[in-house]
Design a protein around this motif. Structure first.
Motif, mmCIF file in Angstrom:
data_model
loop_
_atom_site.group_PDB
_atom_site.id
_atom_site.type_symbol
_atom_site.label_atom_id
_atom_site.label_comp_id
_atom_site.label_asym_id
_atom_site.label_seq_id
_atom_site.Cartn_x
_atom_site.Cartn_y
_atom_site.Cartn_z
ATOM 1 N N TRP A 95 0.822 -1.202 0.000
ATOM 2 C CA TRP A 95 0.000 0.000 0.000
ATOM 3 C C TRP A 95 0.866 1.267 0.000
ATOM 4 O O TRP A 95 0.412 2.323 -0.447
ATOM 5 C CB TRP A 95 -0.919 0.007 1.222
ATOM 6 C CG TRP A 95 -2.103 -0.903 1.079
ATOM 7 C CD1 TRP A 95 -2.151 -2.237 1.354
ATOM 8 C CD2 TRP A 95 -3.410 -0.543 0.620
ATOM 9 N NE1 TRP A 95 -3.403 -2.733 1.084
ATOM 10 C CE2 TRP A 95 -4.208 -1.703 0.647
ATOM 11 C CE3 TRP A 95 -3.992 0.661 0.210
ATOM 12 C CZ2 TRP A 95 -5.543 -1.704 0.267
ATOM 13 C CZ3 TRP A 95 -5.331 0.658 -0.159
ATOM 14 C CH2 TRP A 95 -6.083 -0.518 -0.140
ATOM 15 N N GLN A 140 -6.104 9.594 -2.565
ATOM 16 C CA GLN A 140 -4.893 10.364 -2.840
ATOM 17 C C GLN A 140 -5.122 11.348 -3.982
ATOM 18 O O GLN A 140 -4.627 12.485 -3.951
ATOM 19 C CB GLN A 140 -3.736 9.406 -3.178
ATOM 20 C CG GLN A 140 -3.324 8.526 -2.017
ATOM 21 C CD GLN A 140 -2.347 7.440 -2.427
ATOM 22 O OE1 GLN A 140 -2.381 6.946 -3.567
ATOM 23 N NE2 GLN A 140 -1.468 7.038 -1.517
ATOM 24 N N PHE A 196 2.047 10.626 1.407
ATOM 25 C CA PHE A 196 0.953 9.711 1.683
ATOM 26 C C PHE A 196 1.511 8.445 2.330
ATOM 27 O O PHE A 196 2.532 7.911 1.882
ATOM 28 C CB PHE A 196 0.232 9.287 0.403
ATOM 29 C CG PHE A 196 -0.476 10.401 -0.321
ATOM 30 C CD1 PHE A 196 -1.528 11.082 0.266
ATOM 31 C CD2 PHE A 196 -0.099 10.755 -1.612
ATOM 32 C CE1 PHE A 196 -2.186 12.103 -0.407
ATOM 33 C CE2 PHE A 196 -0.757 11.766 -2.297
ATOM 34 C CZ PHE A 196 -1.801 12.442 -1.683
ATOM 35 N N ALA A 198 -0.457 4.982 3.085
ATOM 36 C CA ALA A 198 -1.758 4.313 2.980
ATOM 37 C C ALA A 198 -1.687 2.911 3.562
ATOM 38 O O ALA A 198 -0.625 2.278 3.631
ATOM 39 C CB ALA A 198 -2.201 4.253 1.521
ATOM 40 N N LEU A 203 -5.751 6.447 5.332
ATOM 41 C CA LEU A 203 -4.703 7.203 4.663
ATOM 42 C C LEU A 203 -4.169 8.271 5.614
ATOM 43 O O LEU A 203 -4.943 9.019 6.209
ATOM 44 C CB LEU A 203 -5.278 7.867 3.404
ATOM 45 C CG LEU A 203 -4.347 8.700 2.537
ATOM 46 C CD1 LEU A 203 -3.325 7.802 1.847
ATOM 47 C CD2 LEU A 203 -5.155 9.483 1.497
ATOM 48 N N HIS A 230 -10.367 5.962 3.955
ATOM 49 C CA HIS A 230 -10.456 6.250 2.517
ATOM 50 C C HIS A 230 -11.800 6.899 2.196
ATOM 51 O O HIS A 230 -11.859 7.832 1.371
ATOM 52 C CB HIS A 230 -10.280 4.960 1.711
ATOM 53 C CG HIS A 230 -8.929 4.338 1.840
ATOM 54 N ND1 HIS A 230 -7.802 4.845 1.222
ATOM 55 C CD2 HIS A 230 -8.512 3.248 2.533
ATOM 56 C CE1 HIS A 230 -6.755 4.087 1.511
ATOM 57 N NE2 HIS A 230 -7.156 3.118 2.300
#
Length: 336
Positions: A95, A140, A196, A198, A203, A230
């Motif tokens: 991820w 994202q 980011f 994740a 996130l 998310h």
């Protein structure tokens, strides 16, 4: 003897059915192997994901190639002279895999490749390297679109060895997407960096602003951190959150915890562990966000036992240098 030197031995080529993939998505393809002038004993076939990463040390910044995922897709078998064999595969990528494309353009400074290793008994191993385009998750993409709407230009992207304070990471590096600020903040902020992190549940969105110094005051870095699911990320007004944070930073010189908005979804929950407290909320602080991380030696050392496979020797694959040098020619900035 020629076979031991890699002359007239088997060849390997990996064909990807999904050259574009999301973080946490499935990479599908097949490894095509062709026997050489004589039969060969193949010990295994393995796939690895590699990326160029940067690490800071006492004597400066170093760049290398790190393998951050490794999986065997075949055990031992005999490959006859001239024999063709195809090995299909499906692998789930981490991820936290760096994004290599956003806004329809390659991310300058970010590249990910799938490396195929064909281990041949008593001979030179064979390899293949193929580019993989990693596109943003929908959540994202929402954040990146907010930066575009606010008028930020993309400067580039770095993948740095290290750990982020208060964020649970599985990979020992993180990606920073760098932006030039628009005129609204250009006189007070040098640049803004976005990271980011994740996972299947949510996130982490980490912001870093390089604050310009005054005539008698030094500049400094300020950080903002949002941890959301998310689903919640898709409903947020990211442009308002980003601009509000930067306005507070520009006005007061820093953004404090009092500026935090409760952004979270309780389904994601709050967790307290050795990585620090984090939950569904935004947090801001100054100059205390990044840990130096494991460094080059640790990245190489932990590979055999953990997620990271260590540094890949460039000479193992002839084209690996050209593959990761190619993105240097890409121009940053501009429209999305």
């Amino acid at each position: 003897m020629l076979g031991a030197l890699g002359i007239g031995g088997p060849s390997v080529d990996t064909v990807l059915a999904t050259p574009r993939v999301l973080p946490g998505g499935t990479l599908i393809g097949e490894v095509r192997i062709k026997g050489g002038d004589a039969g060969s004993e193949i010990e295994y076939v393995a796939l690895g994901l590699v990326s160029r990463v940067e690490a800071e040390a006492g004597d400066g910044e170093h760049t290398g190639i790190a393998e951050f995922f490794h999986s065997r897709v075949s055990g031992a078998f005999h490959l006859g002279a001239g024999e063709s064999r195809t090995i299909p595969f499906q692998i789930t990528i981490p991820w936290e895999t760096p994004i290599t494309e956003f806004g329809g353009r390659p991310a300058r400074g970010a590249a990910v490749g799938v490396r195929t290793e064909l281990s041949v008994a008593r001979a030179v191993d064979k390899g293949d390297l193929d580019p993989v385009t990693v596109v943003p998750l929908p959540a994202q993409e929402r954040v990146l679109q907010a930066f575009a709407r606010l008028g930020f230009d993309v400067k580039g992207s770095d993948i740095e060895v290290g750990r982020l304070h208060g964020v649970q990471q599985h990979l020992p590096f993180f990606q920073e997407i760098e932006f030039h600020p628009p005129g609204r903040w250009a006189g007070r902020v040098n640049e803004v960096e976005l990271t980011f992190v994740a996972d299947p549940g949510g996130l982490a969105v980490v912001l870093e602003a390089d604050k310009r110094g005054g005539l008698f005051t030094p500049g400094h870095d300020s950080f903002g951190r949002f941890q959301v699911t998310h689903e919640h990320a898709m409903r947020m007004d990211w442009a308002a959150e980003i601009s509000g944070w930067l306005d507070a930073l520009a006005q007061h010189g820093h953004a404090t915890a009092h500026d935090a908005h409760h952004l979270g979804d309780h389904r994601y929950g709050h967790r307290d562990d050795h990585h620090g407290h984090y939950g569904g909320h935004g947090e801001y602080d100054d100059d205390h966000h990044r840990h130096g991380g494991p460094g080059w030696g640790t990245v190489a050392a932990v590979g055999a036992a953990g997620v990271v496979g260590g540094l890949v020797a460039a000479e193992a694959i002839d084209e690996i240098g050209d593959f990761f040098e190619g993105d240097e020619s890409e121009e940053g900035g501009g429209d999305w």
